[in-house]
Design an enzyme around this catalytic site. Structure first.
Site, mmCIF file in Angstrom:
data_model
loop_
_atom_site.group_PDB
_atom_site.id
_atom_site.type_symbol
_atom_site.label_atom_id
_atom_site.label_comp_id
_atom_site.label_asym_id
_atom_site.label_seq_id
_atom_site.Cartn_x
_atom_site.Cartn_y
_atom_site.Cartn_z
ATOM 1 N N GLY A 36 0.806 -1.218 0.000
ATOM 2 C CA GLY A 36 0.000 0.000 0.000
ATOM 3 C C GLY A 36 0.840 1.270 0.000
ATOM 4 N N ASP A 55 1.334 -11.477 6.911
ATOM 5 C CA ASP A 55 1.833 -10.638 5.818
ATOM 6 C C ASP A 55 3.182 -10.011 6.176
ATOM 7 O OD1 ASP A 55 -0.178 -9.352 7.597
ATOM 8 O OD2 ASP A 55 0.577 -7.522 6.683
ATOM 9 N N ASP A 65 9.646 -5.932 7.879
ATOM 10 C CA ASP A 65 8.634 -4.998 8.380
ATOM 11 C C ASP A 65 8.843 -4.607 9.843
ATOM 12 O OD1 ASP A 65 7.485 -4.562 6.001
ATOM 13 O OD2 ASP A 65 5.506 -5.326 6.506
ATOM 14 N N GLY A 121 -0.070 6.139 1.519
ATOM 15 C CA GLY A 121 1.050 5.598 0.766
ATOM 16 C C GLY A 121 2.396 6.132 1.203
#
Ligand code: AMP
Ligand code: MG
Length: 474
Positions: free
Chosen positions: A89, A244, A254, A122
């Site tokens: 995203g 994810d 992440d 974003g």
């Protein structure tokens, strides 16, 4: 956005972009007003051939020759709840660099909106970008598989979170960005062909030795067992172990509301949104197991095609999955064994490690400083119950290996990225001074060797410096 006129030295070969179109959306980064380099990883840039890149490339304003920008699609279980469509995203994969060390994704994180942005902007702001840069480069230096940080740039635009912050972009380098959630996305679509293509892609890229679907599953499990044991050995709490956010390659990925434990508690949790402690320190192995079970479900049809029956497929995959706790335990023994100077820690040595951890937990003793202090006799200074520690120490001295000093020197960093230091670096950067961020990156790139001048960085936070939580406002 313009195509670069300068011939880049990066050798791109974009294998993910050659997968069918339903794996991604081709999309260029959104232009930003005023790219400014904050942190640049010269060594990694040289390895990739990206030394000649302009800040405008890291900001997404210039697309280097050979890149083929795209946003990847994936799904995932977030805090246990199913999200059928996530995807990049706020990240754009520029492409894959071919180097002597292998193939690496180069991705811009915070590069603008994509079809997967949902309600997000974003974008990223400088705080989380600095945190990820500092922590991921420390992980690399400490020997933990991880995505890496190539560059951090300010964009010159503001990003609205709790308030307006300077926008920033992190250039992330990874073995790949394929996640457990990438498989889950296609499984939920009942797109068996895509699952098969993805499994072949993952095998070719990460596990070329793996034999069949079962071999692939075993290899992925082994990599995760190793990874989580290494996290535990550093007192690392990932914070958002959603499916994810679990890379198939076995790299840490992440870095959001992550943190390293200061005063040891197995229940440590830092993320402001993790109210149940789902992703607490001690939960991480069982969460990894749960995530890998989700991956196992994705592999059932592949296995069925090999074995001819679904029941047999499930049995075979379950048998491998059930071995995860033992696999993890073996890795944990090795990691923590080395931390106390045992070359081949066996089942019998687990109690010795657990007893030290229990003492540390009772006192909230500093995780890093106790383990590091076992080498130079300062460990007891960080304990409250020194008598109990001395008793433990006698047992330990009778048991440790002859080469214990060498083992421990590579297993116990002197310095870690402490949350309060990272927060101080972020505050300073917001006030226009990036020097602490730069210092942390430099000092943490050799965490086992600390110069006298940097000893202030081993200190746990003073009472008024404690940062209880890191926020997901990334
Ligand atoms: P994360 O919690 O960072 O792993 O992100 C979970 C999902 O939310 C991913 O699909 C991200 O791409 C997406 N996401 C996170 N932050 C943003 C943002 N600022 N704008 C758009 N999408 C985002
Ligand atoms: Mg994520």
């Amino acid at each position: 956005m313009v195509q670069s006129e300068v011939q880049s030295e990066v050798q791109f070969d974009n294998s993910y972009a050659r997968l069918p179109e339903r794996f991604f959306t081709k999309i260029a980064p959104e232009e930003v007003p005023a790219p400014e380099m904050v942190l640049f990883n010269t060594e990694l840039a040289a390895q990739l051939g990206a030394s000649d890149w302009d800040p405008a490339v890291f900001a997404g304003n210039v697309i280097p020759d050979g890149a083929d920008p795209l946003a990847q699609v994936y799904a995932g279980h977030q805090f246990g709840g199913w999200s059928p469509r996530l995807g990049d995203g706020r990240a754009v994969l520029l492409g894959e660099a071919i180097t002597e060390q292998g193939r690496f994704d180069i991705q811009l994180k915070g590069a603008g909106r994509t079809p997967y942005s949902r309600n997000g902007d974003g974008r990223a702001w400088i705080g989380p970008v600095l945190r990820e840069f500092i922590v991921s480069e420390f992980m690399q230096a400490a020997g933990v598989p991880t995505t890496r940080a190539l560059a951090a740039v300010r964009t010159g635009a503001r990003v609205q979170r709790e308030r307006a912050f300077p926008g920033a972009i992190l250039t992330r380098v990874a073995a790949s960005h394929i996640r457990v959630g990438t498989f889950q996305y296609f499984t939920a679509q009942e797109d068996l062909e895509a699952v098969k293509l993805l499994a072949d892609h993952v095998r070719a890229r990460h596990f070329p030795e793996a034999d069949g679907t079962l071999g692939l599953y075993e290899a992925i499990l082994a990599a995760q067992a190793r990874l989580i044991a290494k996290w535990m050995g550093l007192g690392f709490v990932h914070g958002v172990m959603n499916t994810d956010n679990m890379a198939i390659s076995g790299e840490t990925i992440d870095y959001g509301p992550c943190a390293f434990i200061d005063g040891y508690s197995p229940k440590a949790v830092y993320s402001s949104i993790d109210r149940q402690g789902r992703y607490a320190y001690e939960q991480q192995p069982s969460i990894a197991h749960w995530n890998l079970a989700q991956l196992g479900s994705c592999f059932v049809p592949l296995m069925e095609a090999e074995l001819g029956s679904q029941a047999q497929a499930i049995d075979a995959l379950s048998e491998v999955l059930n071995r995860f706790p033992a696999l993890y335990q073996a890795e944990w023994r090795q990691v923590f064994g080395a931390k106390i100077g045992l070359a081949d820690a066996g089942e019998d040595d687990v109690a010795l490690v657990q007893d030290l951890l229990a003492l540390m937990a009772k006192d909230g003793a500093d995780f890093t400083n106790v383990f590091h202090g076992l080498s130079d006799g300062t460990a007891r200074d960080w304990m409250l119950d020194r008598e109990a520690f001395e008793r433990w120490s006698e047992r330990w001295q009778a048991r440790r290996s002859s080469d214990y000093a060498a083992l421990m020197a590579r297993a116990n960093p002197a310095v870690i990225p402490r949350t309060h230091r990272i927060e101080q670096a972020i505050e300073a950067s917001l006030a226009g001074d990036d020097s602490l961020a730069k210092r942390l990156v430099r000092v943490l790139s050799t965490p086992f060797d600390l110069a006298e001048a940097d000893r202030d960085l081993i200190q746990p936070p003073a009472e008024d410096e404690v940062v209880a939580q890191t926020f997901c406002g990334t």
